[in-house]
Write a protein that holds these residues in place. Sequence first.
Motif, PDB file in Angstrom:
ATOM      1  N   ARG A  35      21.276  41.981 -28.728  1.00  0.00           N
ATOM      2  CA  ARG A  35      22.583  41.975 -28.805  1.00  0.00           C
ATOM      3  C   ARG A  35      22.792  41.050 -30.122  1.00  0.00           C
ATOM      4  O   ARG A  35      24.035  41.068 -30.671  1.00  0.00           O
ATOM      5  N   TRP A  37      21.325  40.223 -32.572  1.00  0.00           N
ATOM      6  CA  TRP A  37      21.072  40.877 -34.014  1.00  0.00           C
ATOM      7  C   TRP A  37      22.251  41.919 -34.472  1.00  0.00           C
ATOM      8  O   TRP A  37      22.676  41.704 -35.432  1.00  0.00           O
ATOM      9  N   PHE A  38      22.702  42.757 -33.252  1.00  0.00           N
ATOM     10  CA  PHE A  38      23.918  43.273 -33.541  1.00  0.00           C
ATOM     11  C   PHE A  38      25.295  42.565 -34.247  1.00  0.00           C
ATOM     12  O   PHE A  38      25.798  42.849 -34.918  1.00  0.00           O
ATOM     13  N   THR A  39      25.445  41.499 -33.364  1.00  0.00           N
ATOM     14  CA  THR A  39      26.560  40.439 -33.840  1.00  0.00           C
ATOM     15  C   THR A  39      26.300  39.954 -35.259  1.00  0.00           C
ATOM     16  O   THR A  39      27.343  39.938 -35.942  1.00  0.00           O
ATOM     17  N   GLU A  41      24.617  41.345 -37.684  1.00  0.00           N
ATOM     18  CA  GLU A  41      24.771  42.390 -38.695  1.00  0.00           C
ATOM     19  C   GLU A  41      26.327  42.806 -38.883  1.00  0.00           C
ATOM     20  O   GLU A  41      26.733  42.982 -40.105  1.00  0.00           O
ATOM     21  N   GLY A  74      28.019  54.534 -32.978  1.00  0.00           N
ATOM     22  CA  GLY A  74      27.254  53.674 -32.219  1.00  0.00           C
ATOM     23  C   GLY A  74      26.439  54.175 -31.224  1.00  0.00           C
ATOM     24  O   GLY A  74      26.732  55.595 -30.895  1.00  0.00           O
ATOM     25  N   LEU A  77      20.820  49.895 -27.489  1.00  0.00           N
ATOM     26  CA  LEU A  77      19.689  49.146 -28.164  1.00  0.00           C
ATOM     27  C   LEU A  77      18.703  49.011 -26.973  1.00  0.00           C
ATOM     28  O   LEU A  77      17.774  48.487 -27.279  1.00  0.00           O
ATOM     29  N   PRO A  89      18.503  52.529 -30.956  1.00  0.00           N
ATOM     30  CA  PRO A  89      18.783  51.747 -31.983  1.00  0.00           C
ATOM     31  C   PRO A  89      19.044  52.604 -33.255  1.00  0.00           C
ATOM     32  O   PRO A  89      19.592  52.304 -34.279  1.00  0.00           O
ATOM     33  N   ILE A  92      22.651  52.974 -34.004  1.00  0.00           N
ATOM     34  CA  ILE A  92      23.151  51.766 -34.198  1.00  0.00           C
ATOM     35  C   ILE A  92      22.990  51.374 -35.724  1.00  0.00           C
ATOM     36  O   ILE A  92      23.875  50.982 -36.507  1.00  0.00           O
ATOM     37  N   CYS A 115      28.127  48.939 -29.255  1.00  0.00           N
ATOM     38  CA  CYS A 115      26.511  48.883 -28.662  1.00  0.00           C
ATOM     39  C   CYS A 115      26.796  48.828 -26.951  1.00  0.00           C
ATOM     40  O   CYS A 115      27.362  47.918 -26.606  1.00  0.00           O
TER      41      CYS A 115
END
Length: 393
Positions: A35, A37-39, A41, A74, A77, A89, A92, A115
Amino acid sequence: MSFDGMWADLEPVGRDGSTGGYRRYAWTPADGALREWFTGEARARGLDVVVDRAGNLWAWTADPDAGGPGLVLGSHLDSVPDGGAFDGPLGIVSAFAALDRVDRSALRRPVGIACFADEEGARFGVACAGSRLLTGVLDADRARALTDDAGTTMAEAMAAAGVDPSALGRDDETLRRIGTFVELHVEQGRALVDGDAAVGVGSAIWPHGRWRLDLRGRADHAGTTRLADRDDPMLRLADVIQGARSAAERHGALATVGKVRVLPNGVNAIPSSVTAWLDARGPLDDEVRAVVEEVGRAAGAEPFEESWTPTTGFDGALRDRLATLLGTDGGSTPILATGAGHDAGILAAAGVPTAMLFVRNPTGVSHSPQEHAEADDCHAGVDALARVVMELA
Ligand SMILES: [Zn+2]
């Protein structure tokens, strides 16, 4: 960060050293790292990240309340136990990479990347928990009380991960922002291999569900209890497993017993109880229901329904539009139904115009460390998603 760069960043997160599979369960430290990592990116692209009431993450190019509803891409993950790298993944990472390929100043409406939390249900037993909570089909009280194998409730796990469980409940504010949802996913079968195409468009999700069978017996000594005197629930587990297979064959469906819990689980002890989980799905609702009923009869136990999702068809006009858009040589791209559940199915059932894209999986294997998609096909998926963004946003 390019597709390949993002892929390399995710590779070690939650990976088990001995099996090579992923153990990315909801609200664990591995999930937290994903999470984050998502934020990261999203922020690197100047996207606004919003957490909804269910803990799902949304990264927006522009304010969806002002210029929306938006187009949302989306997936998820998290993973099943010893899952592969692609299930979730890929959707995403491809969404971020697709957004990088389009001229954002030319977008007519906001584009979001979602996500979804706890899609696989590996920890608390309910698949698509994040999207079911979002749409209100999973009751908030029931969700908060779900427990994992260690006895931790979902409420405790969410709180430990920094998400407020008291906020759970249907989230209309978030739902209003989703004009269209398109989920790209690795194919979990071999239709695209047979169809000789890198990317296909989804038509429907088969009806599917999970049931729990509680088989009770009497604990006793394996060496001193005569066979005639035993009440051994393990024998009924055998009936469940055999019954599931033969009922599935008769009804043209699929049935799987992939998880059992044996108490006390000792080599020299007749078990006191066995709990088995049945996963059943197939092209037709009634046939799947018939399988579950027959397994219950074979076991002498009433199957407890943990989740059930009837056939979910995706938006027909959107499906045809994308199939034509992504077709080559004047033809349309393959259209396929899937036996796997997805957040896209939950949103479609809630009335959101929804489509899915599938990326070829050369072996068809998924939910396994062997799950795979070739790099060229992944890049073709990103191309397809970028064209979808330009078409729909
Ligand atoms: Zn998935």
